[in-house]
Design a protein around this motif. Sequence first.
Motif, PDB file in Angstrom:
ATOM      1  N   PRO A  75       0.950  -1.138   0.019  1.00  0.00           N
ATOM      2  CA  PRO A  75      -0.023  -0.092   0.117  1.00  0.00           C
ATOM      3  C   PRO A  75       0.796   1.203  -0.106  1.00  0.00           C
ATOM      4  CG  PRO A  75      -0.806  -1.588   1.482  1.00  0.00           C
ATOM      5  CD  PRO A  75       0.579  -2.238   1.133  1.00  0.00           C
ATOM      6  N   ALA A  76       1.889   1.182   0.762  1.00  0.00           N
ATOM      7  CA  ALA A  76       2.782   2.551   0.960  1.00  0.00           C
ATOM      8  C   ALA A  76       3.292   2.675  -0.413  1.00  0.00           C
ATOM      9  CB  ALA A  76       3.984   2.323   2.086  1.00  0.00           C
ATOM     10  N   GLU A  77       3.787   1.761  -1.177  1.00  0.00           N
ATOM     11  CA  GLU A  77       4.469   1.937  -2.488  1.00  0.00           C
ATOM     12  C   GLU A  77       3.319   2.256  -3.461  1.00  0.00           C
ATOM     13  OE1 GLU A  77       6.269  -1.845  -3.143  1.00  0.00           O
ATOM     14  OE2 GLU A  77       8.157  -1.280  -1.896  1.00  0.00           O
ATOM     15  N   GLY A  78       2.008   1.539  -3.321  1.00  0.00           N
ATOM     16  CA  GLY A  78       0.975   1.747  -4.284  1.00  0.00           C
ATOM     17  C   GLY A  78       0.556   3.390  -4.205  1.00  0.00           C
ATOM     18  N   ASN A  79       0.714   3.933  -3.174  1.00  0.00           N
ATOM     19  CA  ASN A  79       0.401   5.177  -3.080  1.00  0.00           C
ATOM     20  C   ASN A  79       1.140   6.092  -3.969  1.00  0.00           C
ATOM     21  OD1 ASN A  79      -1.740   4.949  -1.530  1.00  0.00           O
ATOM     22  ND2 ASN A  79      -0.451   5.262   0.484  1.00  0.00           N
ATOM     23  N   ILE A  98       0.308   5.525  -7.491  1.00  0.00           N
ATOM     24  CA  ILE A  98      -0.808   6.282  -8.264  1.00  0.00           C
ATOM     25  C   ILE A  98      -0.495   7.691  -8.477  1.00  0.00           C
ATOM     26  CG2 ILE A  98      -3.061   6.971  -7.214  1.00  0.00           C
ATOM     27  CD1 ILE A  98      -3.152   4.440  -5.678  1.00  0.00           C
ATOM     28  N   ILE A  99       0.182   8.417  -7.765  1.00  0.00           N
ATOM     29  CA  ILE A  99       0.440   9.694  -7.857  1.00  0.00           C
ATOM     30  C   ILE A  99       1.346   9.865  -9.387  1.00  0.00           C
ATOM     31  CG2 ILE A  99       1.766  11.797  -7.125  1.00  0.00           C
ATOM     32  CD1 ILE A  99       1.224  10.402  -4.295  1.00  0.00           C
ATOM     33  N   VAL A 100       2.233   8.903  -9.714  1.00  0.00           N
ATOM     34  CA  VAL A 100       3.077   9.346 -10.536  1.00  0.00           C
ATOM     35  C   VAL A 100       1.997   8.700 -11.832  1.00  0.00           C
ATOM     36  CG1 VAL A 100       4.783   8.032 -12.342  1.00  0.00           C
ATOM     37  CG2 VAL A 100       5.094   8.496  -9.902  1.00  0.00           C
ATOM     38  N   VAL A 101       1.232   7.775 -11.929  1.00  0.00           N
ATOM     39  CA  VAL A 101       0.179   7.667 -12.895  1.00  0.00           C
ATOM     40  C   VAL A 101      -0.760   8.496 -13.172  1.00  0.00           C
ATOM     41  CG1 VAL A 101      -1.532   5.932 -13.774  1.00  0.00           C
ATOM     42  CG2 VAL A 101       0.425   5.001 -12.655  1.00  0.00           C
ATOM     43  N   ILE A 102      -1.055   9.219 -12.389  1.00  0.00           N
ATOM     44  CA  ILE A 102      -2.165  10.354 -12.357  1.00  0.00           C
ATOM     45  C   ILE A 102      -1.562  11.465 -13.164  1.00  0.00           C
ATOM     46  CG2 ILE A 102      -3.455  11.912 -11.313  1.00  0.00           C
ATOM     47  CD1 ILE A 102      -4.147   9.834  -9.284  1.00  0.00           C
ATOM     48  N   ILE A 103      -0.308  11.852 -12.713  1.00  0.00           N
ATOM     49  CA  ILE A 103       0.587  12.987 -13.207  1.00  0.00           C
ATOM     50  C   ILE A 103       0.692  12.786 -14.773  1.00  0.00           C
ATOM     51  CG2 ILE A 103       2.664  14.247 -13.384  1.00  0.00           C
ATOM     52  CD1 ILE A 103       2.762  13.806 -10.301  1.00  0.00           C
ATOM     53  N   LEU A 104       0.974  11.417 -15.056  1.00  0.00           N
ATOM     54  CA  LEU A 104       1.479  10.907 -16.471  1.00  0.00           C
ATOM     55  C   LEU A 104       0.034  11.332 -17.419  1.00  0.00           C
ATOM     56  CD1 LEU A 104       3.941   8.036 -16.264  1.00  0.00           C
ATOM     57  CD2 LEU A 104       4.358  10.359 -16.859  1.00  0.00           C
ATOM     58  N   LYS A 149     -13.659   9.964  -8.256  1.00  0.00           N
ATOM     59  CA  LYS A 149     -13.311  11.018  -8.777  1.00  0.00           C
ATOM     60  C   LYS A 149     -12.457  11.338  -9.949  1.00  0.00           C
ATOM     61  CE  LYS A 149     -13.826  13.403  -4.368  1.00  0.00           C
ATOM     62  NZ  LYS A 149     -13.119  14.132  -3.376  1.00  0.00           N
ATOM     63  N   SER A 150     -12.252  12.384 -10.363  1.00  0.00           N
ATOM     64  CA  SER A 150     -11.260  12.476 -11.861  1.00  0.00           C
ATOM     65  C   SER A 150      -9.811  12.218 -11.237  1.00  0.00           C
ATOM     66  CB  SER A 150     -11.285  13.646 -12.528  1.00  0.00           C
ATOM     67  OG  SER A 150     -10.936  14.595 -11.690  1.00  0.00           O
ATOM     68  N   PRO A 151      -8.941  11.965 -12.038  1.00  0.00           N
ATOM     69  CA  PRO A 151      -7.520  11.495 -11.666  1.00  0.00           C
ATOM     70  C   PRO A 151      -7.027  13.117 -10.911  1.00  0.00           C
ATOM     71  CG  PRO A 151      -8.084  10.592 -13.671  1.00  0.00           C
ATOM     72  CD  PRO A 151      -9.046  11.286 -13.518  1.00  0.00           C
ATOM     73  N   SER A 152      -7.368  14.172 -11.722  1.00  0.00           N
ATOM     74  CA  SER A 152      -6.692  15.197 -11.112  1.00  0.00           C
ATOM     75  C   SER A 152      -7.040  15.562  -9.555  1.00  0.00           C
ATOM     76  CB  SER A 152      -7.111  16.599 -11.773  1.00  0.00           C
ATOM     77  OG  SER A 152      -8.532  16.661 -11.806  1.00  0.00           O
ATOM     78  N   ASP A 153      -8.623  15.235  -9.424  1.00  0.00           N
ATOM     79  CA  ASP A 153      -9.113  15.593  -8.055  1.00  0.00           C
ATOM     80  C   ASP A 153      -8.414  14.394  -6.885  1.00  0.00           C
ATOM     81  OD1 ASP A 153     -12.390  16.205  -9.134  1.00  0.00           O
ATOM     82  OD2 ASP A 153     -10.690  17.682  -8.973  1.00  0.00           O
ATOM     83  N   GLN A 154      -8.172  13.202  -7.517  1.00  0.00           N
ATOM     84  CA  GLN A 154      -7.515  12.405  -6.744  1.00  0.00           C
ATOM     85  C   GLN A 154      -6.140  12.599  -6.278  1.00  0.00           C
ATOM     86  OE1 GLN A 154      -8.064   8.152  -7.744  1.00  0.00           O
ATOM     87  NE2 GLN A 154      -9.790   8.351  -9.185  1.00  0.00           N
ATOM     88  N   TYR A 155      -5.509  13.385  -7.173  1.00  0.00           N
ATOM     89  CA  TYR A 155      -4.075  13.859  -7.283  1.00  0.00           C
ATOM     90  C   TYR A 155      -4.142  14.822  -6.168  1.00  0.00           C
ATOM     91  CZ  TYR A 155       0.282  16.089  -7.650  1.00  0.00           C
ATOM     92  OH  TYR A 155       1.389  16.702  -7.509  1.00  0.00           O
ATOM     93  N   MET A 156      -5.081  15.927  -6.212  1.00  0.00           N
ATOM     94  CA  MET A 156      -5.053  16.850  -5.050  1.00  0.00           C
ATOM     95  C   MET A 156      -5.430  16.660  -3.891  1.00  0.00           C
ATOM     96  SD  MET A 156      -4.200  19.593  -6.842  1.00  0.00           S
ATOM     97  CE  MET A 156      -4.874  20.812  -5.640  1.00  0.00           C
ATOM     98  N   ASP A 157      -6.423  15.569  -3.655  1.00  0.00           N
ATOM     99  CA  ASP A 157      -6.766  15.023  -2.304  1.00  0.00           C
ATOM    100  C   ASP A 157      -5.424  14.323  -1.628  1.00  0.00           C
ATOM    101  OD1 ASP A 157     -10.110  13.814  -3.271  1.00  0.00           O
ATOM    102  OD2 ASP A 157      -9.126  15.756  -2.578  1.00  0.00           O
ATOM    103  N   LEU A 158      -4.660  13.357  -2.391  1.00  0.00           N
ATOM    104  CA  LEU A 158      -3.207  12.758  -2.021  1.00  0.00           C
ATOM    105  C   LEU A 158      -2.450  13.982  -1.512  1.00  0.00           C
ATOM    106  CD1 LEU A 158      -2.929  10.125  -4.760  1.00  0.00           C
ATOM    107  CD2 LEU A 158      -3.536  10.035  -2.325  1.00  0.00           C
TER     108      LEU A 158
END
Length: 622
Positions: free
Chosen positions: A534-538, A541-547, A611-620
């Motif tokens: 899970p720690a590595e998954g977080n 996810i952030i990298v995938v959303i940005i790409l 949520k959209s990927p951008s919203d998910q990135y902001m939440d993270l």
Amino acid sequence: MAFLHSSLCLLLVHVCALSRGAWAKVDLAVDDSVEVYLGDSAQISCQYNFSAASQPSVVMIQWFVRAVGNSSRMRIFYGDDSQQMVDDNTPYSGRIAVTSDQQASLLAIQDVRLSDEREFFCQVNGLAAGNAEGKTHLRVFAPPEAPVIEGVLTGISVTNELPSKVASCEARNGFPKPNITWYRNSTPLLPAQGHVNVLTLVTRESNGFYSVQSTLEYKVLKEDKDAQFVCEVSFSVPGAVRTAESKAVNLTIYYPTTMVELWKESPQGLVKEGDTVELRCQGDGNPPPPFVFSREQDPAVDLESRGNVLMLSAVSRKDSGVYRCRPLDVEPLAEVTGDVQLTVHYLDPAVVVPKDSEVMFKGESLTATCNALSSLKTSTVWYKDGKQVGTGNTLLLQDATYETTGEYVCEVTVPSLPALHTSGFVHIIVQGAPHMHDMDREVELEEATGRLVNLSCEAHGHPLPSISWSIVGSQGWHEVVSKANEHTAHSVVSVKVTSDISALCNASNDMGTEIKAFSIKAIPMVTSTAPFSPAEGNGVIIVVIILCILLLAILGSILYFLHKKGKIPCGRSGKQEISKENTTKDDIVVEMKTNPMEEAVLLKGVNGDKKSPSDQYMDLQK
């Protein structure tokens, strides 16, 4: 025969003239003397004049010279109006010439010799007119050679009662006889009874020259040791008197010592124990006398010396005192001595109290002293580990800690004599119960099950603490580090976490015990079928959303460019529909092919909504 006849005629005329001289008159004038250098030419003039009433018809001129050693005269020339003749077989034959006129006759002598110093006679005979005779003294001069002086080479003592010979002077081959005069520092020395005698010897050489030798006898004084003696020769020359001076000579004057000086030649400055001291003595006597050295406190004992030097090797404070030297050229009872005070300085070894080492309890205070006996003022500085920690004879250690432990060195120096220095030391040991870092609280840790944990324990104290471990909850532990220095012990154990663990570090010595506790809470190891934790998954996810956002932005830019060029008509394509210029983020749909679990992870919002990927990135980021 003709010569004899002429001579008889002249003699007869001369006799007749003398018989009639009472009725005739003639004036004749000659020089009293003529002076000339040896070897030069001499001219003797004879002026005559007859009275107007008796002018002679014939004038006869004759020159005579007085023979050496007798009163007889010798003719060397005769002449009249008809003939001029130099007499033969005389010392002047071939060397003289006579020129005459009606009023004068001039006798010239070539290559004048010493034997020419005679009286020359001029005789004028005018027969019935009268006759006359005049005399001239021819003086010959020859300057002597330069004077040669010789001083007495041996020394002359001032104690001599009578004048002593001090120098001789000789002037050779002069004519007439030269004279010699003596001078002391440009002052003429005149004969004086009991003080100055001058002995003169004149010699007439076979060649006719005079040589004069003069001897000076003089009663010397101590003041004459630097005086210069000169002889001066005076001699006559044509029309003057000249002088020539010899070189100067000095005399060696012997006189007893009247003053003595004694001083320290070396070393320069102050004297310390161990130095080699050279004392030198000097007096004003000549020749320099030998000296005897002694000490004031023991004057009857003569110290071994070399000439006028006394060497004292490796001196100590016992060698301090007044030293004296006395010349041997004076009476034993004469008070002619030289004194010097010798002071040998010293610095004894430093004495430190407490001596060697001292044990203190933690929190105590201690006063250490350092003293060294010296003949000069000292300076004391304390050092610990090369750093200055105090000055003066006393060092105060307050509220001792373990850091107080160590070696304290006191350096004692003599500022006025840096070569003198000494040192001492004291070793301070601070005793106390063990002391640990963070001993007032328990160390709490959380570690995953199966991991290895290192527990460190460091304790200070004296005597050196011993460290022991008590571990509950794990059988897999062992000590990996165990080291100690003078008053610090350090131990590290490695513990494998299998369950909750309680560990105790026990440090103890004769002064007490101290314990440090460790509490380790075991955390179960989390496993997952996903290829990443899970720690590595977080992070993924952030990298995938940005790409994805970057790709969408690039794709939108390309579509917009193609639309402007008319390459793509407006309309729907697949699941995307662009129906108006401005859209909201809710209208953008991203379709990703993944498994249900990944989709749940990627699209799950904070409140469970997608949520959209951008919203998910902001939440993270929040």
